[in-house]
Design an enzyme around this catalytic site. Structure first.
Site, mmCIF file in Angstrom:
data_model
loop_
_atom_site.group_PDB
_atom_site.id
_atom_site.type_symbol
_atom_site.label_atom_id
_atom_site.label_comp_id
_atom_site.label_asym_id
_atom_site.label_seq_id
_atom_site.Cartn_x
_atom_site.Cartn_y
_atom_site.Cartn_z
ATOM 1 N N HIS A 82 0.833 -1.221 0.000
ATOM 2 C CA HIS A 82 0.000 0.000 0.000
ATOM 3 C C HIS A 82 0.862 1.263 0.000
ATOM 4 O O HIS A 82 1.958 1.295 0.568
ATOM 5 C CB HIS A 82 -0.988 0.004 1.163
ATOM 6 C CG HIS A 82 -0.400 -0.029 2.530
ATOM 7 N ND1 HIS A 82 -0.043 1.112 3.222
ATOM 8 C CD2 HIS A 82 -0.119 -1.057 3.369
ATOM 9 C CE1 HIS A 82 0.421 0.781 4.418
ATOM 10 N NE2 HIS A 82 0.395 -0.531 4.529
ATOM 11 N N ASP A 84 -0.205 4.412 1.063
ATOM 12 C CA ASP A 84 -0.429 5.385 2.137
ATOM 13 C C ASP A 84 0.369 5.017 3.372
ATOM 14 O O ASP A 84 0.778 3.873 3.570
ATOM 15 C CB ASP A 84 -1.914 5.479 2.476
ATOM 16 C CG ASP A 84 -2.511 4.186 3.011
ATOM 17 O OD1 ASP A 84 -2.139 3.101 2.503
ATOM 18 O OD2 ASP A 84 -3.343 4.254 3.935
ATOM 19 N N ASP A 142 6.234 1.343 6.410
ATOM 20 C CA ASP A 142 4.903 0.746 6.308
ATOM 21 C C ASP A 142 4.071 1.619 5.378
ATOM 22 O O ASP A 142 3.466 2.589 5.817
ATOM 23 C CB ASP A 142 4.273 0.669 7.702
ATOM 24 C CG ASP A 142 2.873 0.093 7.700
ATOM 25 O OD1 ASP A 142 2.488 -0.537 6.708
ATOM 26 O OD2 ASP A 142 2.159 0.279 8.699
ATOM 27 N N GLU A 175 -4.915 1.840 2.709
ATOM 28 C CA GLU A 175 -4.937 0.636 3.539
ATOM 29 C C GLU A 175 -5.016 0.990 5.014
ATOM 30 O O GLU A 175 -5.673 0.297 5.795
ATOM 31 C CB GLU A 175 -3.679 -0.200 3.259
ATOM 32 C CG GLU A 175 -3.677 -1.588 3.897
ATOM 33 C CD GLU A 175 -3.054 -1.638 5.282
ATOM 34 O OE1 GLU A 175 -3.100 -2.705 5.921
ATOM 35 O OE2 GLU A 175 -2.512 -0.602 5.741
ATOM 36 N N GLU A 176 -4.348 2.074 5.412
ATOM 37 C CA GLU A 176 -4.279 2.420 6.829
ATOM 38 C C GLU A 176 -5.616 2.857 7.412
ATOM 39 O O GLU A 176 -5.802 2.857 8.625
ATOM 40 C CB GLU A 176 -3.231 3.524 7.050
ATOM 41 C CG GLU A 176 -1.806 3.126 6.705
ATOM 42 C CD GLU A 176 -1.215 2.101 7.650
ATOM 43 O OE1 GLU A 176 -1.936 1.648 8.556
ATOM 44 O OE2 GLU A 176 -0.045 1.733 7.472
ATOM 45 N N ASP A 198 3.694 -6.557 3.603
ATOM 46 C CA ASP A 198 3.266 -5.517 4.535
ATOM 47 C C ASP A 198 3.501 -5.932 5.989
ATOM 48 O O ASP A 198 2.932 -5.348 6.900
ATOM 49 C CB ASP A 198 1.773 -5.212 4.297
ATOM 50 C CG ASP A 198 1.276 -3.994 5.042
ATOM 51 O OD1 ASP A 198 2.106 -3.138 5.395
ATOM 52 O OD2 ASP A 198 0.059 -3.899 5.286
ATOM 53 N N HIS A 381 3.927 3.016 12.380
ATOM 54 C CA HIS A 381 3.032 4.083 12.850
ATOM 55 C C HIS A 381 3.689 4.931 13.937
ATOM 56 O O HIS A 381 3.001 5.607 14.691
ATOM 57 C CB HIS A 381 1.701 3.524 13.398
ATOM 58 C CG HIS A 381 0.903 2.745 12.413
ATOM 59 N ND1 HIS A 381 -0.430 2.431 12.612
ATOM 60 C CD2 HIS A 381 1.219 2.217 11.206
ATOM 61 C CE1 HIS A 381 -0.887 1.740 11.592
ATOM 62 N NE2 HIS A 381 0.100 1.598 10.714
#
Length: 418
Positions: A82, A84, A142, A175-176, A198, A381
């Site tokens: 992903h 984002d 990520d 995705e997030e 991922d 994150h």
């Protein structure tokens, strides 16, 4: 021999794009920066020879590598990451630094510490190079580490003389915020099975996620002057507090691990007249998942008994389900091959239960079996996010090994059938 750009070098280019997704948006992608990044990826894919690379109207990037001659009929494998990054930490003006990790603590530029004691997994990287942040932003590994590894794999695959089947590539937005796989066009992808890239550590082969739902509870009060509020005033904020107090104290993220489920008070707003609560529900076990949803409904009923009929109502929306039931045992072979691919890199495969979800959970229930592979990064994150230069190269090799192993296995089957 052709010199290829390292996975880590690609990652350092990609993190310059501030691609945080945004909750609550109805358009796809939810932020324009994701499309800008996607368009840059399309150009890069075209430059390495992926002729059909394109970005669609919803911001999904697609491309494919044709099968070697004679292997057109073996299963087509998709690799998905992903674009984002999480909106939970700043992602603009990322200033990564690469260090040789010799053990202990890592002092970041702003004075934050990536502690060896708090993060004992760092011991695995002694003697290797780590990309870390300045401490002011996340890194974006990520899942830009996954994108870097997939495109590095593609470069190597297109110049390799080893046989392989068709390989499909897809990079998703959002995705997030939980919508990354919703608009993925499976007909456009044309894959028989898939791996999201991922995960975190090298060797991770994940096929078990939470079952997930979100509960929204509204509380309705009645406001009068507090001086004359006896037997009249109904405080919606107190109702919300009563509801939260009724939840199991130890069944929260900070008290659970492994396959233990939880409730998370995700957002709370309130006044005397009205309050609202968003609560996340997570459990790997499907029966326990249903029990958790029913428990919150029972708590809502208790609020109405305690504060009066009509004081509260609840709505629950399922987000995703445990992909294990779609992969094991029917598609056990995709896990076995991934294990072999990891061992070929000298690593030991691990399959911890994912305490979250991936695009693969949604895709598996849409009919495309999809497990998740590690990227060689961690602390997602977070301002303490990192990626390992050497492990990223090994993760890329795992992807290549998977392609070659599928070709070898299916070629053997064809010979046995002739």
């Amino acid at each position: 021999m052709k010199q290829f750009e390292k996975c880590s070098e690609k990652l350092l280019r990609y993190v310059a794009y501030p691609t945080a997704s945004k909750e609550g948006e109805t358009v796809s992608p939810s932020t324009p920066e994701q499309r800008i990044f996607g368009e840059a990826l399309v150009r890069e894919m075209q430059d390495i020879g992926i002729a059909d690379a394109e970005i669609d109207g919803n911001g999904y990037v697609y491309g494919s590598i044709p099968a070697a001659s004679g292997l057109e009929n073996i299963p087509a494998i998709a690799f998905i990451s992903h674009m984002d990054v999480s909106p939970d930490a700043p992602c603009r003006n990322i200033q990564p630094q690469t260090i040789l990790y010799e053990g202990g603590d890592i002092l970041l530029q702003n004075g934050m510490v990536l502690s060896g004691e708090a993060f004992p997994e760092l011991k695995r990287f002694r003697g290797k190079h780590l990309i870390v942040t300045s401490g002011d932003t996340l890194l974006g590994a990520d899942d830009k580490a996954g994108i870097a590894e997939i495109l590095s794999m593609a470069e190597h695959l297109m110049t390799s003389e080893k046989p392989h089947g068709a390989v499909k590539i897809c990079f998703t937005p959002d995705e997030e915020i939980g919508s990354g796989a919703e608009r993925l066009d499976l007909k456009r992808l044309q894959a028989d099975l898939a791996y999201t890239v991922d995960g975190d550590r090298l060797g991770s082969v994940e096929y078990e996620t939470f079952n997930a739902a979100e509960a929204h509870i509204d509380f309705r009060g009645f406001s009068v002057h507090p001086g004359s509020g006896k037997d009249r005033l109904k405080n919606a904020s107190r109702m919300a507090a009563y509801f939260i107090q009724g939840m199991p104290e130890k069944e929260t993220p900070e008290h659970t691990e492994g396959r233990e489920g939880f409730y998370l008070v995700h957002q709370l707003e309130g006044t005397v007249e009205k309050a609202s609560l968003d609560c996340l529900i997570r459990d790997h076990d499907k029966l326990r998942f249903f029990e958790r949803k029913r428990f919150l409904e029972t708590l809502t009923e208790d609020v109405n008994k305690h504060f009066g009929k009509g004081s509260a109502d609840i709505s629950i929306r399922d987000s995703y389900y445990n992909m294990k039931e779609k992969i094991i045992p029917e598609h056990q072979n995709m896990i076995d091959i991934a294990y072999k691919a990891v061992r070929m890199e000298g690593a030991e495969p691990i399959s911890p239960p994912v305490r979250g979800g991936t695009d693969g959970a949604c895709l598996s229930f849409r009919g495309l079996p999809c497990s998740n592979l590690g990227t060689g990064a961690g602390n997602y994150h977070s301002r303490l996010e990192y990626a390992c230069v050497e492990d990223m190269e090994s993760c890329r090799n795992v992807l290549l090994n998977i392609c070659f192993l599928y070709a070898a296995e299916n070629s053997k089957k064809e010979l046995e059938n002739t």
